[in-house]
Design a protein around this motif. Structure first.
Motif, PDB file in Angstrom:
ATOM      1  N   ALA A   1       0.834  -1.200   0.000  1.00 53.46           N
ATOM      2  CA  ALA A   1       0.000   0.000   0.000  1.00 53.46           C
ATOM      3  C   ALA A   1       0.871   1.254   0.000  1.00 53.46           C
TER       4      ALA A   1
ATOM      5  N   THR B   1      -3.715   1.056  -8.435  1.00 58.67           N
ATOM      6  CA  THR B   1      -3.911   0.277  -7.216  1.00 58.67           C
ATOM      7  C   THR B   1      -4.937   0.947  -6.312  1.00 58.67           C
TER       8      THR B   1
ATOM      9  N   VAL C   1      -6.559   0.662  -2.466  1.00 58.61           N
ATOM     10  CA  VAL C   1      -6.467   0.094  -1.124  1.00 58.61           C
ATOM     11  C   VAL C   1      -7.880   0.046  -0.570  1.00 58.61           C
TER      12      VAL C   1
ATOM     13  N   SER D   1      -1.465  -6.473   1.580  1.00 58.07           N
ATOM     14  CA  SER D   1      -0.539  -5.355   1.636  1.00 58.07           C
ATOM     15  C   SER D   1       0.869  -5.801   2.009  1.00 58.07           C
TER      16      SER D   1
ATOM     17  N   ARG E   1      -4.554  -4.608   5.448  1.00 55.58           N
ATOM     18  CA  ARG E   1      -5.283  -4.047   4.308  1.00 55.58           C
ATOM     19  C   ARG E   1      -5.114  -4.915   3.056  1.00 55.58           C
TER      20      ARG E   1
ATOM     21  N   LEU F   1      -5.317  -4.990  -1.221  1.00 55.38           N
ATOM     22  CA  LEU F   1      -5.192  -4.154  -2.409  1.00 55.38           C
ATOM     23  C   LEU F   1      -5.922  -4.782  -3.587  1.00 55.38           C
TER      24      LEU F   1
ATOM     25  N   GLN G   1      -5.706  -4.389  -7.613  1.00 56.56           N
ATOM     26  CA  GLN G   1      -4.785  -3.808  -8.586  1.00 56.56           C
ATOM     27  C   GLN G   1      -5.259  -4.099 -10.007  1.00 56.56           C
TER      28      GLN G   1
END
Length: 418
Positions: free
Chosen positions: A115, A131, A133, A158, A196, A198, A200
């Motif tokens: 992140a 990306t 988050v 992350s 977290r 992601l 993408q």
């Protein structure tokens, strides 16, 4: 005569073992900091390379940093380095505190936390997949659409490692399972990871990695590595081939890698930058790691080019000029072995013999081990390498050898079966 003392944050693992061996061969004293659980797994050969060790709890970064620095001062080390993905931030902090060559401690986590890395890439205009988050309070599909992304997308943790928890999602129905998988990643040391997830942009194309070493902020690229990757939603690396500098526009790829390396504060040490070259020729930097490449890439570099990456890492950590002159002009490839079904490993048949053409054959799984089709790099059962003067011949030979290997797996009875 002053003794050169090197401190390795975690000496277990093929890359760390190679550095320890190189250091010992130079007459250096090698020390390590590791956890009690990992130390118990050190074999006799590795322990014999070490002059001393400290056991600490890596799950507390503040406590670990104090322990590492105190131990380094006690034994008067000349260098501190690591090849372990989880310990690169700690290594940067320790090196800075000790006044030794290292990376920017204020950005150390950005070379580990995806992140933070995405934010640094954006700030430095590094060409990278878009990306997102995730915000845990909102519908994931809604967040994807709001961010301007479309399926397929890549879901990743992350702070994962070795492709663990990374899923290519083609349809919204698969999102929940992929996010749950990404959330389930754990550090090998029990440290609390950034939970977290992601999302993408999926970049379709040929995957490469750039193997580099930076000293005093100046980056030298050793070579471009072409990745062989599995199909399906969980893409794992099944082989590497290098050097691949002639395969693509290596200049553009190297330039993008240099941007990425600088953006996350790499000042001293090896880096492994993963990129994708799209069919239209766009280069997308997926991520950069502040360590030498795993997956035997260091050994391939040495066999193909004659450059000793382990020696170069030591020289950089010691503040000495590194030697990167190529003394060989060959090609090298590695193929990884994996099970094609779940069960218990019985045997691996047809492994090639080590020779001048096949510099190493390694098996990491023993009979009786529970195995399954690979979902991350940790599911590999073993590997072998092939070297030669012609790239096509090397790849053909590796594919032929792989076809001759048979991995025998027996089913495991489920609980309650008669």
């Amino acid at each position: 005569m002053t003794t050169t003392r090197v401190l390795l944050l975690e000496a277990a693992g093929p890359e760390s073992h190679a550095i320890a061996t190189t250091a010992a061969a130079r007459g250096y004293e090698v020390f390590t900091v590791t956890s009690r659980e990992r130390w118990d797994g050190y074999d006799t050969a590795l322990r014999n390379l070490l002059t001393g060790h400290l056991l600490t709890d890596f799950s507390s970064s503040d406590q670990a940093a104090k322990a590492v620095v105190a131990y380094a001062r006690l034994i008067k080390v000349s260098a501190v380095l690591t090849t372990n993905e989880y310990l690169t931030p700690l290594c940067a902090l320790a090196a800075a505190d000790l006044g030794l060559p290292g990376n920017d401690p204020s950005l150390a986590l950005a070379a580990r936390n995806k992140a933070q890395m995405a934010a640094r890439f954006a700030a430095y205009y590094v060409p990278a997949p878009r990306t997102l988050v995730l915000d845990g309070g909102c519908n994931v599909e809604d967040q994807i659409h709001a961010a301007g992304l479309s399926f397929p997308v890549v879901v990743k943790p992350s702070e994962g490692a070795g492709s663990g928890g990374v899923t290519i999602v083609d349809w919204p129905k698969a999102l929940a399972g992929a996010v749950l998988d990404a959330n389930g990643q754990r550090s090998m040391y029990g440290a609390l990871l950034d939970g977290r997830v992601l999302i993408q942009e999926y970049a379709n194309g040929q995957e490469y990695s750039v193997e580099s070493i930076t000293q005093d902020g100046r980056t030298s690229h050793l070579c471009l590595t072409r990745k062989l990757v599995s199909e399906g939603s969980n893409r794992v690396e099944i082989g590497h081939m290098l050097p691949a500098d002639e395969d693509a526009d290596s200049t553009a790829i190297f330039d993008a890698a240099s941007q990425a390396i600088a953006s996350v504060g790499i000042r001293n040490g090896a880096t492994h930058t993963e990129v994708i070259l799209t069919p239209t020729g766009e280069c997308k930097v997926v991520e950069v790691a502040a360590r030498i490449a795993a997956g035997n890439i260091g050994h391939l570099i040495r066999h193909a080019t004659g450059v000793d990456p382990w020696a170069a890492c030591l020289d950089v950590a010691l503040g000495r000029p590194m030697q990167l002159q190529r003394t060989s002009d060959c090609f090298a490839t590695v193929r990884f072995l994996s099970a094609n079904r779940s069960g218990r490993l019985v045997a691996i048949h047809g492994l090639p013999k080590v020779s001048s053409e096949i510099p190493f054959v390694r098996v990491r799984a023993t009979a009786g081990t529970r195995v399954a089709p690979p979902r991350s790099n940790s599911d590999r059962l073993g590997c072998f390498a092939v070297v030669g003067n012609n790239a096509s011949d090397v790849e053909r030979r590796a594919n032929d050898l792989l076809a001759d290997i048979r991995i025998e797996v027996e089913p495991v009875a489920k609980a309650g079966d008669a």
